[in-house]
Design a protein around this motif. Structure first.
Motif, mmCIF file in Angstrom:
data_model
loop_
_atom_site.group_PDB
_atom_site.id
_atom_site.type_symbol
_atom_site.label_atom_id
_atom_site.label_comp_id
_atom_site.label_asym_id
_atom_site.label_seq_id
_atom_site.Cartn_x
_atom_site.Cartn_y
_atom_site.Cartn_z
ATOM 1 N N LEU A 266 0.310 16.054 -3.506
ATOM 2 C CA LEU A 266 1.056 14.956 -2.909
ATOM 3 C C LEU A 266 0.909 13.690 -3.751
ATOM 4 O O LEU A 266 -0.165 13.401 -4.297
ATOM 5 N N ASP A 267 1.986 12.951 -3.832
ATOM 6 C CA ASP A 267 2.019 11.691 -4.582
ATOM 7 C C ASP A 267 1.660 10.573 -3.604
ATOM 8 O O ASP A 267 2.506 10.111 -2.832
ATOM 9 N N LEU A 268 0.410 10.145 -3.618
ATOM 10 C CA LEU A 268 -0.076 9.189 -2.631
ATOM 11 C C LEU A 268 0.308 7.762 -2.991
ATOM 12 O O LEU A 268 0.057 7.285 -4.105
ATOM 13 N N VAL A 269 0.916 7.090 -2.028
ATOM 14 C CA VAL A 269 1.270 5.677 -2.184
ATOM 15 C C VAL A 269 0.261 4.887 -1.365
ATOM 16 O O VAL A 269 0.338 4.843 -0.135
ATOM 17 N N GLU A 270 -0.710 4.283 -2.029
ATOM 18 C CA GLU A 270 -1.816 3.646 -1.336
ATOM 19 C C GLU A 270 -1.521 2.185 -1.017
ATOM 20 O O GLU A 270 -0.943 1.460 -1.814
ATOM 21 N N VAL A 271 -1.950 1.783 0.178
ATOM 22 C CA VAL A 271 -1.826 0.390 0.603
ATOM 23 C C VAL A 271 -2.956 0.111 1.586
ATOM 24 O O VAL A 271 -3.400 1.013 2.306
ATOM 25 N N ASP A 272 -3.435 -1.112 1.585
ATOM 26 C CA ASP A 272 -4.544 -1.485 2.458
ATOM 27 C C ASP A 272 -4.017 -1.758 3.862
ATOM 28 O O ASP A 272 -3.389 -2.788 4.108
ATOM 29 N N TYR A 273 -4.266 -0.843 4.797
ATOM 30 C CA TYR A 273 -3.817 -1.031 6.170
ATOM 31 C C TYR A 273 -4.518 -2.217 6.847
ATOM 32 O O TYR A 273 -4.047 -2.694 7.887
ATOM 33 N N ASN A 274 -5.636 -2.676 6.284
ATOM 34 C CA ASN A 274 -6.322 -3.834 6.864
ATOM 35 C C ASN A 274 -5.566 -5.130 6.640
ATOM 36 O O ASN A 274 -5.869 -6.140 7.289
ATOM 37 N N GLU A 275 -4.625 -5.104 5.709
ATOM 38 C CA GLU A 275 -3.864 -6.313 5.353
ATOM 39 C C GLU A 275 -2.399 -6.125 5.744
ATOM 40 O O GLU A 275 -1.616 -5.541 4.997
ATOM 41 N N PRO A 276 -1.994 -6.617 6.914
ATOM 42 C CA PRO A 276 -0.594 -6.441 7.347
ATOM 43 C C PRO A 276 0.432 -6.941 6.340
ATOM 44 O O PRO A 276 1.504 -6.339 6.186
ATOM 45 N N SER A 277 0.100 -8.023 5.632
ATOM 46 C CA SER A 277 1.059 -8.560 4.664
ATOM 47 C C SER A 277 1.252 -7.605 3.497
ATOM 48 O O SER A 277 2.366 -7.474 2.962
ATOM 49 N N ASP A 278 0.175 -6.922 3.081
ATOM 50 C CA ASP A 278 0.296 -5.930 2.008
ATOM 51 C C ASP A 278 1.159 -4.754 2.456
ATOM 52 O O ASP A 278 1.992 -4.248 1.686
ATOM 53 N N LEU A 279 0.958 -4.322 3.702
ATOM 54 C CA LEU A 279 1.761 -3.214 4.221
ATOM 55 C C LEU A 279 3.220 -3.620 4.322
ATOM 56 O O LEU A 279 4.119 -2.851 3.941
ATOM 57 N N ASP A 280 3.488 -4.823 4.802
ATOM 58 C CA ASP A 280 4.877 -5.297 4.906
ATOM 59 C C ASP A 280 5.536 -5.359 3.538
ATOM 60 O O ASP A 280 6.691 -4.955 3.374
ATOM 61 N N ALA A 281 4.800 -5.866 2.542
ATOM 62 C CA ALA A 281 5.362 -5.979 1.192
ATOM 63 C C ALA A 281 5.699 -4.611 0.631
ATOM 64 O O ALA A 281 6.749 -4.426 0.000
ATOM 65 N N LEU A 282 4.836 -3.645 0.852
ATOM 66 C CA LEU A 282 5.109 -2.295 0.365
ATOM 67 C C LEU A 282 6.336 -1.712 1.056
ATOM 68 O O LEU A 282 7.242 -1.185 0.401
ATOM 69 N N LEU A 283 6.384 -1.818 2.374
ATOM 70 C CA LEU A 283 7.467 -1.187 3.127
ATOM 71 C C LEU A 283 8.808 -1.850 2.855
ATOM 72 O O LEU A 283 9.848 -1.184 2.853
#
Length: 369
Positions: free
Chosen positions: A118-135
């Motif tokens: 699997l091609d893992l796309v990692e993001v820090d779930y502890n940081e909502p802003s990082d998750l929003d930027a990725l999504l």
């Protein structure tokens, strides 16, 4: 150890004893909606034509789908790891992209990801802003994976909020609920995930039985992939697992109360030699004890002679009744290697706080000699 170096912890909320009683009662309502009195004392074997599994197994699956508010359920061999692998294989194609938390997953989960390339796309779930930027900029990705229990002892993300954000972005979500079923108010599938995997062995059930609850397309694919008679969870296993599940909610609530009581007593200085004690989700919900001196490994070894268990069989399996006094998990030590000589995990299991405190006190005293 300098107390200031102690990690910040953000334990998941445990159900109260009253909530656990209601969970038990609701589970029994689902049981009696799918079983009559005679069927609760009978179990069959084999691939029944039209079902592809024993009738008893299918009834237990219907109970659990009903209880967790899911479209479908499948029992699988291989406990929690087997359930995760079955869920991943049913949902994703090899090499497909998968959004995951940047923290280290359990070693067996990492192996499952690797086995499917699997091609893992990692993001820090502890940081909502990082998750929003990725999504906001994500393209060509259809799935995300959320580990409900903490990856790292300092993780702070709200699994429900993460699941909602992922679903709002159009992703389907898979969750690992090993260590959290009945130990938090709601599982991943109840929080909006498409499917949740967990182990019945970790909830007093028989060895080797895992479970996936969730969307019908995922569960149907698991049934299709597992067409072999030898791969089925047989009726007696399924019924044994169901009987055990009924006992788990109240037991886990009592255990959670003892965890809080032990943490408070240790934090008040009741046991000399302890720098700090905190409630933490380090796999299971337990107490993270940091010793003042680098004697943690010796404390673990010596606790055995006072009745402590030093390694799990299934982590809250039916075989484990004495308090766990053991080291941090490999995943936790991977991110905090400096804790190896200072950190001890303490899980009361079926014991009360007096016994847990006594074992810790005697173990620390012996380690200092």
């Amino acid at each position: 150890m300098v107390v200031g170096t102690a990690p910040e912890t953000h334990p998941l909320r445990a159900p109260t004893l009253g909530e656990a009683r209601e969970t038990q009662f609701r589970l029994m309502e689902c049981v009696c909606a799918h079983f009559d009195g005679a069927q609760l004392l009978q179990a069959d074997y084999g691939n029944v034509p039209g079902l592809g599994r024993p009738r008893t197994t299918a009834r237990v699956e219907a109970v659990l789908a009903d209880f967790f508010g899911a479209s479908a359920c499948v029992l699988v061999q291989g406990s929690g790891t087997g359930a995760i692998r079955s869920m991943l294989a049913a949902a994703l194609r090899p090499t497909e992209k998968l959004v995951v938390h940047a923290g280290a997953p359990y070693a067996t989960t990492r192996t499952s990801f690797s086995a499917m390339s699997l091609d893992l796309v990692e993001v820090d779930y502890n940081e909502p802003s990082d998750l929003d930027a990725l999504l906001d900029g994500l393209r060509g990705v259809g799935w995300a994976y959320v580990q409900h229990p903490r990856h790292d002892i300092e993780d702070s993300y709200d699994p429900g909020a993460v699941i909602r954000r992922l679903r709002a972005a159009g992703l389907r979500v898979l969750t690992d609920d090993n260590y959290t079923v009945f130990k938090v108010p709601r599982t991943g599938v109840e929080l909006g995930a498409d499917a949740t995997a967990f182990s019945l062995f970790k909830m007093l059930g028989p060895e080797g039985v895992g479970c996936v609850v969730g969307a019908e397309d995922i569960v149907d694919r698991i049934h299709e992939d597992n067409y072999s008679g030898g791969g089925q969870v047989q009726g007696p296993q399924a019924l044994d697992g169901l009987r055990s599940l009924v006992l788990a909610p109240v037991l886990w609530a009592v255990q959670a109360e003892v965890v809080d009581e032990v943490a408070n007593r240790l934090s008040s200085g009741e046991v000399p030699g302890i720098a700090t004690a905190k409630v933490v989700n380090a796999q299971d919900r337990m107490i993270l004890v940091l010793t003042e001196e680098p004697i943690a490994q010796r404390v673990v070894e010596l606790s055995r002679q006072f009745g402590g268990q030093n390694y799990p069989v299934g982590a809250n399996s039916r075989y484990e009744i004495a308090p766990f006094i053991y080291r941090l998990s490999g995943a936790n030590l991977e991110s905090r290697p400096e804790l190896a000589d200072y950190a001890v995990r303490v899980n009361p299991v079926r014991a009360g706080s007096d016994l847990v405190i006594s074992i810790l006190r005697r173990s620390i005293e012996a380690a200092k000699k």
